[in-house]
Write a protein that holds these residues in place. Structure first.
Motif, PDB file in Angstrom:
ATOM      1  N   ASN A 556     -14.277 -38.862  23.460  1.00  0.00           N
ATOM      2  CA  ASN A 556     -13.682 -37.750  24.211  1.00  0.00           C
ATOM      3  C   ASN A 556     -13.485 -36.506  23.360  1.00  0.00           C
ATOM      4  OD1 ASN A 556     -13.548 -39.323  26.518  1.00  0.00           O
ATOM      5  ND2 ASN A 556     -11.485 -40.089  26.059  1.00  0.00           N
ATOM      6  N   GLY A 557     -13.448 -36.701  22.061  1.00  0.00           N
ATOM      7  CA  GLY A 557     -13.296 -35.557  21.168  1.00  0.00           C
ATOM      8  C   GLY A 557     -14.608 -34.920  20.777  1.00  0.00           C
ATOM      9  N   GLY A 558     -15.713 -35.439  21.306  1.00  0.00           N
ATOM     10  CA  GLY A 558     -17.021 -34.867  20.993  1.00  0.00           C
ATOM     11  C   GLY A 558     -17.617 -35.395  19.710  1.00  0.00           C
ATOM     12  N   GLN A 559     -16.979 -36.401  19.095  1.00  0.00           N
ATOM     13  CA  GLN A 559     -17.483 -36.983  17.863  1.00  0.00           C
ATOM     14  C   GLN A 559     -18.351 -38.200  18.171  1.00  0.00           C
ATOM     15  OE1 GLN A 559     -16.868 -35.495  14.855  1.00  0.00           O
ATOM     16  NE2 GLN A 559     -15.834 -33.930  16.116  1.00  0.00           N
ATOM     17  N   LEU A 560     -19.341 -38.436  17.315  1.00  0.00           N
ATOM     18  CA  LEU A 560     -20.198 -39.604  17.494  1.00  0.00           C
ATOM     19  C   LEU A 560     -19.388 -40.882  17.346  1.00  0.00           C
ATOM     20  CD1 LEU A 560     -23.423 -38.610  15.493  1.00  0.00           C
ATOM     21  CD2 LEU A 560     -23.142 -38.706  17.973  1.00  0.00           C
ATOM     22  N   LYS A 561     -19.613 -41.802  18.242  1.00  0.00           N
ATOM     23  CA  LYS A 561     -18.891 -43.074  18.183  1.00  0.00           C
ATOM     24  C   LYS A 561     -19.404 -43.906  17.018  1.00  0.00           C
ATOM     25  CE  LYS A 561     -17.715 -43.585  23.081  1.00  0.00           C
ATOM     26  NZ  LYS A 561     -17.842 -44.451  24.288  1.00  0.00           N
ATOM     27  N   PRO A 562     -18.503 -44.575  16.281  1.00  0.00           N
ATOM     28  CA  PRO A 562     -18.951 -45.418  15.157  1.00  0.00           C
ATOM     29  C   PRO A 562     -19.685 -46.651  15.661  1.00  0.00           C
ATOM     30  CG  PRO A 562     -16.602 -45.699  15.543  1.00  0.00           C
ATOM     31  CD  PRO A 562     -17.034 -44.568  16.440  1.00  0.00           C
ATOM     32  N   ILE A 563     -20.574 -47.162  14.819  1.00  0.00           N
ATOM     33  CA  ILE A 563     -21.361 -48.350  15.158  1.00  0.00           C
ATOM     34  C   ILE A 563     -20.895 -49.492  14.262  1.00  0.00           C
ATOM     35  CG2 ILE A 563     -23.676 -49.345  15.227  1.00  0.00           C
ATOM     36  CD1 ILE A 563     -24.712 -46.472  15.613  1.00  0.00           C
ATOM     37  N   HIS A 564     -20.522 -50.618  14.856  1.00  0.00           N
ATOM     38  CA  HIS A 564     -19.973 -51.736  14.095  1.00  0.00           C
ATOM     39  C   HIS A 564     -20.892 -52.954  14.086  1.00  0.00           C
ATOM     40  CE1 HIS A 564     -16.239 -49.487  13.920  1.00  0.00           C
ATOM     41  NE2 HIS A 564     -16.217 -49.398  15.252  1.00  0.00           N
ATOM     42  N   ALA A 565     -21.967 -52.927  14.768  1.00  0.00           N
ATOM     43  CA  ALA A 565     -22.812 -54.119  14.888  1.00  0.00           C
ATOM     44  C   ALA A 565     -23.463 -54.469  13.553  1.00  0.00           C
ATOM     45  CB  ALA A 565     -23.893 -53.887  15.943  1.00  0.00           C
ATOM     46  N   LEU A 566     -23.278 -55.733  13.106  1.00  0.00           N
ATOM     47  CA  LEU A 566     -23.882 -56.186  11.851  1.00  0.00           C
ATOM     48  C   LEU A 566     -25.385 -56.371  11.974  1.00  0.00           C
ATOM     49  CD1 LEU A 566     -21.216 -58.846  10.773  1.00  0.00           C
ATOM     50  CD2 LEU A 566     -21.455 -56.484   9.966  1.00  0.00           C
ATOM     51  N   SER A 567     -25.868 -56.466  13.209  1.00  0.00           N
ATOM     52  CA  SER A 567     -27.303 -56.696  13.395  1.00  0.00           C
ATOM     53  C   SER A 567     -28.136 -55.433  13.192  1.00  0.00           C
ATOM     54  CB  SER A 567     -27.559 -57.243  14.811  1.00  0.00           C
ATOM     55  OG  SER A 567     -27.116 -56.317  15.788  1.00  0.00           O
ATOM     56  N   GLU A 568     -27.460 -54.301  12.925  1.00  0.00           N
ATOM     57  CA  GLU A 568     -28.135 -53.030  12.659  1.00  0.00           C
ATOM     58  C   GLU A 568     -29.152 -52.687  13.761  1.00  0.00           C
ATOM     59  OE1 GLU A 568     -29.809 -53.015   8.788  1.00  0.00           O
ATOM     60  OE2 GLU A 568     -27.913 -53.444   7.786  1.00  0.00           O
ATOM     61  N   PRO A 569     -28.692 -52.468  14.986  1.00  0.00           N
ATOM     62  CA  PRO A 569     -29.609 -52.193  16.103  1.00  0.00           C
ATOM     63  C   PRO A 569     -30.520 -50.996  15.879  1.00  0.00           C
ATOM     64  CG  PRO A 569     -27.404 -52.695  16.913  1.00  0.00           C
ATOM     65  CD  PRO A 569     -27.291 -52.542  15.431  1.00  0.00           C
ATOM     66  N   ALA A 570     -30.090 -50.044  15.102  1.00  0.00           N
ATOM     67  CA  ALA A 570     -30.918 -48.852  14.886  1.00  0.00           C
ATOM     68  C   ALA A 570     -32.216 -49.184  14.168  1.00  0.00           C
ATOM     69  CB  ALA A 570     -30.127 -47.810  14.099  1.00  0.00           C
ATOM     70  N   ALA A 571     -32.234 -50.301  13.421  1.00  0.00           N
ATOM     71  CA  ALA A 571     -33.430 -50.662  12.651  1.00  0.00           C
ATOM     72  C   ALA A 571     -34.308 -51.674  13.372  1.00  0.00           C
ATOM     73  CB  ALA A 571     -33.005 -51.220  11.294  1.00  0.00           C
ATOM     74  N   HIS A 572     -34.001 -51.990  14.601  1.00  0.00           N
ATOM     75  CA  HIS A 572     -34.774 -53.000  15.328  1.00  0.00           C
ATOM     76  C   HIS A 572     -36.174 -52.504  15.690  1.00  0.00           C
ATOM     77  CE1 HIS A 572     -30.940 -55.350  16.745  1.00  0.00           C
ATOM     78  NE2 HIS A 572     -31.103 -55.333  15.434  1.00  0.00           N
ATOM     79  N   LYS A 573     -37.030 -53.456  16.013  1.00  0.00           N
ATOM     80  CA  LYS A 573     -38.445 -53.156  16.263  1.00  0.00           C
ATOM     81  C   LYS A 573     -38.682 -52.403  17.576  1.00  0.00           C
ATOM     82  CE  LYS A 573     -39.533 -55.379  12.533  1.00  0.00           C
ATOM     83  NZ  LYS A 573     -40.186 -56.697  12.550  1.00  0.00           N
ATOM     84  N   LEU A 574     -37.734 -52.485  18.512  1.00  0.00           N
ATOM     85  CA  LEU A 574     -37.840 -51.725  19.777  1.00  0.00           C
ATOM     86  C   LEU A 574     -36.714 -50.699  19.789  1.00  0.00           C
ATOM     87  CD1 LEU A 574     -38.522 -54.431  22.536  1.00  0.00           C
ATOM     88  CD2 LEU A 574     -40.164 -52.902  21.457  1.00  0.00           C
ATOM     89  N   PRO A 575     -36.910 -49.549  19.193  1.00  0.00           N
ATOM     90  CA  PRO A 575     -35.820 -48.569  19.091  1.00  0.00           C
ATOM     91  C   PRO A 575     -35.443 -47.977  20.444  1.00  0.00           C
ATOM     92  CG  PRO A 575     -37.867 -47.643  18.263  1.00  0.00           C
ATOM     93  CD  PRO A 575     -38.132 -49.084  18.520  1.00  0.00           C
ATOM     94  N   GLN A 576     -34.119 -47.895  20.686  1.00  0.00           N
ATOM     95  CA  GLN A 576     -33.545 -47.207  21.851  1.00  0.00           C
ATOM     96  C   GLN A 576     -34.082 -47.725  23.191  1.00  0.00           C
ATOM     97  OE1 GLN A 576     -34.568 -43.218  20.285  1.00  0.00           O
ATOM     98  NE2 GLN A 576     -32.378 -42.784  20.518  1.00  0.00           N
ATOM     99  N   GLN A 577     -34.295 -49.014  23.298  1.00  0.00           N
ATOM    100  CA  GLN A 577     -34.830 -49.551  24.556  1.00  0.00           C
ATOM    101  C   GLN A 577     -34.567 -51.047  24.727  1.00  0.00           C
ATOM    102  OE1 GLN A 577     -39.337 -49.975  24.195  1.00  0.00           O
ATOM    103  NE2 GLN A 577     -38.871 -48.741  22.382  1.00  0.00           N
ATOM    104  N   GLU A 578     -33.869 -51.692  23.812  1.00  0.00           N
ATOM    105  CA  GLU A 578     -33.745 -53.147  23.859  1.00  0.00           C
ATOM    106  C   GLU A 578     -32.954 -53.635  25.070  1.00  0.00           C
ATOM    107  OE1 GLU A 578     -34.006 -55.104  19.503  1.00  0.00           O
ATOM    108  OE2 GLU A 578     -32.219 -53.878  19.830  1.00  0.00           O
ATOM    109  N   VAL A 579     -31.800 -53.023  25.340  1.00  0.00           N
ATOM    110  CA  VAL A 579     -30.999 -53.482  26.479  1.00  0.00           C
ATOM    111  C   VAL A 579     -31.759 -53.237  27.783  1.00  0.00           C
ATOM    112  CG1 VAL A 579     -28.814 -53.249  27.718  1.00  0.00           C
ATOM    113  CG2 VAL A 579     -28.852 -53.101  25.216  1.00  0.00           C
ATOM    114  N   GLU A 580     -32.490 -52.130  27.843  1.00  0.00           N
ATOM    115  CA  GLU A 580     -33.303 -51.862  29.034  1.00  0.00           C
ATOM    116  C   GLU A 580     -34.356 -52.959  29.213  1.00  0.00           C
ATOM    117  OE1 GLU A 580     -31.826 -47.799  27.700  1.00  0.00           O
ATOM    118  OE2 GLU A 580     -32.412 -49.674  26.790  1.00  0.00           O
ATOM    119  N   TYR A 581     -34.933 -53.398  28.092  1.00  0.00           N
ATOM    120  CA  TYR A 581     -35.901 -54.499  28.177  1.00  0.00           C
ATOM    121  C   TYR A 581     -35.211 -55.783  28.634  1.00  0.00           C
ATOM    122  CZ  TYR A 581     -38.552 -58.537  26.654  1.00  0.00           C
ATOM    123  OH  TYR A 581     -39.177 -59.762  26.623  1.00  0.00           O
TER     124      TYR A 581
END
Length: 754
Positions: A556-581
């Motif tokens: 709500n303050g316009g700041q990027l939300k922190p990411i806590h996932a240990l699985s490092e989703p940003a480095a996955h083989k299907l970037p920005q589309q895994e949940v959609e898949y």
């Protein structure tokens, strides 16, 4: 010898021996038995410790996903098991106490048997539930359930879905009634055109028959024909006489003046014959004209009788078709009336649009009765006219007047019915045309919004589409059951082709898209009913995998939300589309991203429709078409939904509703994915796709990741006393160890899972 036998010296010693030796033997056996049992217990404890040690070597890459499994070589696990088992036996210790039990492992018999793996859906689900049992309830309650359920928004949204469903149902009935009424009126106009033509034609023919009847009188064709024949004979005879007289006159004129007197006399005679010839010719002409009238009369009688039969059959056929259409219209009208009585008026308190149902016009019974009886009576009167025509042979003045009266009767009735109904139909047609025109206008606006939404779906970047030298989708989906998704479904004995996720492509017609969108809202009321496991699994999906707005969502303050996932989703083989898949399971980034966008647009589209339906324009409520009210709401909602989607795909949060909830209560792209995962809940497909993604990201096949292990080991303990007697006890089932030489060997088996 007898004295020795009877002697009493040493009796006590023998007695003591008989008592003490058995006691000693029993104590010896009990000591060894106790040592064996203690050794067995020690071996079981050592086996459990060894199994725990083996399981402690879980795969760290899988642990980042909250999953625990052994992925190493079996030989390594067996060696570790053997080592820990040995170190936890008293035979490996040097203390004096431990020498009481010299339990030691046997050289053979050690085995490690994997029983279950993370490929098993039951095992996989269990670990996911354990991982999420603290986090998921809090996340779901704060982000989804509380935002929808507590302010009562879900109920109003469900009422919106109900309105759309009811509007479609009533529209079908209205269309059915109006189409039947239109067809009936078209047939009435066609019949009226025939009636007017028939009336004029029969009226002229009756007049002509009356005229001919007056001319003919009592004469018959036979009498007139005889008279004509007589006249023709007379004329022929007179003509011959006149020819002879002419030749005689000519001869006399050549004789000279002396024959002048004779010639004069003959000329006078010739003139007299000519006058007679003229009279006969005139009579013949009159009689022939009379015969012609008789024949014309007879022909006209035959024609009018033949045509009245044909016309009557056509009139009855057209009247029947009209009545069938009116019955169909009345049936639909009655259904409308029944549905209106069924429809509760209570919804109007929460959703004002329900008032639109009150303006639906119900055609009264009297109106239908007048319409039906008017057409039926007119057709019956035409049949009466037919009967009159068939019974008249001579069209005297009285008979002709009766025929004209019968002709006037059906015409007058049909004209009366037509004129009365024409005014009603003109008003109905004008209203229907206005509604159709307005519907077309609103559908055009909706289609424009849908077209813009399709253009705004976005596209996948090169990294999103390719990712690897070989697209991950080649391993995930393409190729059927031979690929990862198919593998995990088959391992769990589920048909990989069973079922597909719902998708919103925005390719349908406006009315279809409205109903599809509204159908989403009807399911919201069930979000908190018996869905614990589904919530946990869904939260696991959105917390361990990436999605379109992953990494760009803001608080709500316009700041990027922190990411806590240990699985490092940003480095996955299907970037920005895994949940959609995970949701849709298509074989390309674009298809999955588009499906999520389409469904999200549909959801926002539906919410804004409900907002518009809460306070629609008053003039729309009085039109008599609930569907038009819905279309007008949808036209406004489409534009608003587009604006929402621009915000959501940029990682921003948008208010759930400006009217149903507080503006500060918002949903993000991720929240909508949560909702869709729940609405399309299918744990089998979802878990198989998650397993496939985990294998893609970690290069660890989950069907090799062991979660449940059975360990077996042999050990032995020395027997201090009477091994033979212990062997006898084993044969009796008192002990389970096998005695060989002076050692007792037994088998320890233990099962343990994460």
């Amino acid at each position: 010898m007898r004295k020795l036998y009877r002697a009493e010296s040493g009796t006590v010693s023998v007695y003591l021996i008989l008592i003490i030796v058995p006691i000693f033997l029993i104590q010896a056996v009990l000591i060894d038995y106790a040592r064996v049992k203690a050794a067995e217990r020690e071996a079981d404890t050592a086996a459990r410790a060894a199994i725990r040690s083996v399981l402690s070597a879980y795969d760290q890459d899988l642990a980042a996903y909250g999953l625990f499994g052994l992925t190493g070589e079996t030989n390594d696990s067996s060696e570790l098991f053997r080592h820990i088992f040995k170190e936890n036996l008293s035979g490996a210790s040097t203390g004096a106490f431990y020498k009481l039990l010299d339990t030691r492992p046997e050289a053979s018999g050690d085995t490690i048997a994997p029983l279950y793996t993370l490929a098993n859906h039951t095992v996989f689900e269990g670990q996911v539930l354990d991982t999420m049992k603290y986090q998921a309830p809090l996340e779901f309650a704060l982000e989804i359930a509380d935002k929808i359920q507590k302010p009562g928004a879900a109920k109003i949204l469900a009422n919106g879905a109900l309105y759309a469903k009811e509007a479609e149902k009533f529209e079908r009935l209205l269309n059915k009634r109006e189409e039947a009424m239109d067809k009936a009126w078209q047939d009435v106009e066609a019949l009226m055109k025939k009636i007017r033509s028939w009336y004029s034609s029969y009226q002229a023919r009756i007049t002509e028959l009356n005229r001919l009847a007056e001319l003919i009188g009592l004469n018959t064709a036979e009498d007139v024909a005889g008279r004509i024949k007589t006249l023709e004979v007379q004329i022929s005879s007179l003509s011959a006489s006149m020819s002879d007289l002419n030749r005689t006159i000519a001869a006399a004129a050549m004789a000279g003046p002396e024959a002048a007197g004779a010639v004069q006399g003959m000329m006078e005679n010739l003139n007299s014959m000519q006058m007679r010839m003229n009279e006969l010719t005139t009579d013949l002409s009159k009689w022939k004209e009379l015969l012609e009238n008789i024949l014309k009369y007879a022909a006209l009688i035959a024609v009018i009788r033949a045509e009245v039969v044909i016309d009557d059959e056509l009139a009855q056929k057209m009247q029947k078709a009209i009545q069938e259409q009116l019955l169909e219209a009345k049936k639909a009208n009655d259904e409308l009336n029944t549905e209106l009585k069924r429809l509760s008026t209570g919804q109007a308190e929460e959703l004002k649009a329900f008032e639109a149902f009150k303006s639906i016009k119900i055609i009264s019974e009297d109106e239908f009765r007048l319409y039906q009886t008017g057409i039926g009576t007119g057709a019956a009167l035409f049949s009466g006219f037919r009967n009159k025509i068939e019974t008249i042979n001579v069209y005297t003045n009285s008979q002709a007047d009766a025929a004209r009266t019968a002709n006037e009767a059906y015409y007058t009735k049909m004209e009366e019915t037509y004129q009365r109904q024409q005014q009603i139909e003109a008003e109905r047609s004008m209203q229907s045309a206005g509604i159709r025109q307005e519907k077309a206008k609103q559908r055009g606006k909706i289609q424009a919004a849908l077209d813009k939404a399709k253009q705004a779906m976005g596209s996948c970047s090169k990294d999103q589409e390719e990712g690897l030298m070989v697209s991950p989708y080649e391993k995930l989906e393409k190729g059927g059951s031979g690929r990862l998704y198919g593998k995990y479904m088959s391992l769990n004995e589920v048909d990989p082709t069973t079922g597909t996720s719902s998708t919103f492509t925005l390719e349908g017609k406006p009315d279809d898209e409205i109903q599809l969108s509204m159908s989403l809202l009807g399911k919201l009321g069930q979000l908190s009913e018996g869905i614990r496991n589904e919530v946990f699994i869904n939260e696991y999906a959105v917390s361990q995998f990436n999605y379109r707005t992953f990494g760009i969502e803001k608080d709500n303050g316009g700041q990027l939300k922190p990411i806590h996932a240990l699985s490092e989703p940003a480095a996955h083989k299907l970037p920005q589309q895994e949940v959609e898949y995970l949701l849709y399971g298509f074989d390309s980034c674009m298809k999955n991203i588009s499906a999520a966008y389409g469904e999200m647009f549909a959801f926002r589209f539906a919410v804004h429709m409900v907002e518009e339906l809460m306070d629609p324009k008053k003039e729309m409520l009085n039109v008599g078409s609930p569907l038009l009210v819905l279309l007008a709401a949808a036209a406004e909602a489409g534009v608003q939904a587009l604006e929402d989607m621009n915000e959501l795909t940029e990682g921003k949060a948008v208010p759930i509703s400006s009217k149903l909830t507080s503006p500060v209560v918002t949903f993000t792209y991720k929240d909508y994915l949560r909702v869709f995962l729940l609405l399309h809940s299918n744990d089998r497909r979802l878990m198989a796709r998650m397993q496939s993604l985990i294998e893609i990201n970690t290069d660890k096949p989950l069907d090799k990741a062991v979660t449940y292990v059975q360990g077996t080991a042999n050990s032995s303990v020395s027997l201090w006393f009477l091994p033979g007697l212990m062997k006898l006890l084993n044969g009796a089932g008192v002990s389970s160890c096998e005695v060989a030489d002076n050692r007792c060997t037994f088998r320890s088996q233990t099962n343990l899972a994460y």
